[in-house]
Scaffold this active site. Sequence first.
Site, PDB file in Angstrom:
ATOM      1  N   HIS A  37       0.832  -1.211   0.000  1.00 48.21           N
ATOM      2  CA  HIS A  37       0.000   0.000   0.000  1.00 48.21           C
ATOM      3  C   HIS A  37       0.865   1.259   0.000  1.00 48.21           C
ATOM      4  O   HIS A  37       0.579   2.217  -0.711  1.00 48.21           O
ATOM      5  CB  HIS A  37      -0.931   0.013   1.216  1.00 48.21           C
ATOM      6  N   LYS A 102     -10.047  -7.545   8.139  1.00 42.64           N
ATOM      7  CA  LYS A 102     -10.732  -7.809   9.405  1.00 42.64           C
ATOM      8  C   LYS A 102     -10.446  -6.649  10.343  1.00 42.64           C
ATOM      9  O   LYS A 102      -9.369  -6.049  10.288  1.00 42.64           O
ATOM     10  CB  LYS A 102     -10.318  -9.142  10.015  1.00 42.64           C
TER      11      LYS A 102
END
Length: 185
Positions: A37, A102
Amino acid sequence: MEKRVNLPITRDMAREIKSGESVLLSGTIYTARDAAHKRLVRLLENGEKLPFDIENATIYYVGPTPAKPGQAIGSAGPTTSYRMDAYSPALIRAGETGMIGKGKRNAEVINAMKEYGAVYFAAIGGAGALLSSCIKSAEIVAYEDLGAEAVRRLTVEDFPVVCVIDSCGNNLYETGRKEYLDSDL
């Protein structure tokens, strides 16, 4: 009832998926964790091309284990999502419409989801072997030097997720808790 979604998810499609819905995803998703990222956002900041088309893309936060013979991928359970929070708003602005991981997301990510039309799905932590059975193919598309955290293109079939945060900002982590606390259980 489960909703079936054929990927990619457009911004209009993202606005139709509601918090709390069980969804089966089929099509192409990409993998990326925090190191990837960071590199992707750096490319955006420098006006450079990303190694895959971010428009309507869904990114799964996962670092899969190596594939055994005859498998497309090894165990592929979700990574905790907050580690991507510093980077996600830029990718959403650039076109990302779906995220799978999550755990909770921060306000900046949720605000970007609401502004641009994106959804956050949760996959079941601890069920990486089961989830990998829904992955039909996997190929590295960028950052091979990151090993398990390299960016991969996955083809998935009936990949089970739950929409935790929808494009209106409805958050199952909050509404589910409130519903439980307000119940007579």
